[in-house]
Design a protein around this motif. Structure first.
Motif: not given
Length: 127
Positions: A99-127
């Motif tokens: 939906s193009g309807t704007s999510l409330r800002w407090w819901r932006l980190l809830e993965d259940s709100q999202y319908n489409y996903w990319g395949q991901g990209t790896q981030v590796t941080v070494s100490s």
């Protein structure tokens, strides 16, 4: 069909920076809700940062002040990651809503709100 493609992952040392990008295609709206999520080995997926169609943002406490989410032309999402830590190591995914309807800002980190996903990209941080 909406498609998302992430880029910009890689390996850096602790304290370094990376910039992730996510190109969206097939979307019918001019702007929409988008978010970055990550999943580390053995852990659940967690919300990192999100931006709604009105431009409001939200960040996980663990990255607030270090990561910045932004959007170009409504369809390319970025995540600037500074002062990276080993605990930031994960696969990073971008996501968007049906939906193009704007999510409330407090819901932006809830993965259940999202319908489409990319395949991901790896981030590796070494100490």
């Amino acid at each position: 069909q909406v498609q998302l493609e992430e880029s910009g992952g890689g390996s850096v040392q602790s304290g370094g920076s990376l910039r992730l990008s996510c190109a969206a295609s097939g979307y019918q709206y001019s702007t929409y809700n988008m978010g970055w999520f990550r999943q580390a080995p053995g852990k659940e997926r967690e919300g990192v940062a999100g931006i709604n169609s009105e431009g409001s943002t939200n960040y996980a406490d663990s990255v607030r002040g270090r990561f910045t989410i932004s959007r170009d032309n409504g369809k390319t999402l970025h995540l600037q990651m500074n002062s990276l830590k080993p605990e930031d190591t994960a696969i990073y995914y971008c996501a968007t809503t049906k939906s193009g309807t704007s999510l409330r800002w407090w819901r932006l980190l809830e993965d259940s709100q999202y319908n489409y996903w990319g395949q991901g990209t790896q981030v590796t941080v070494s100490s």
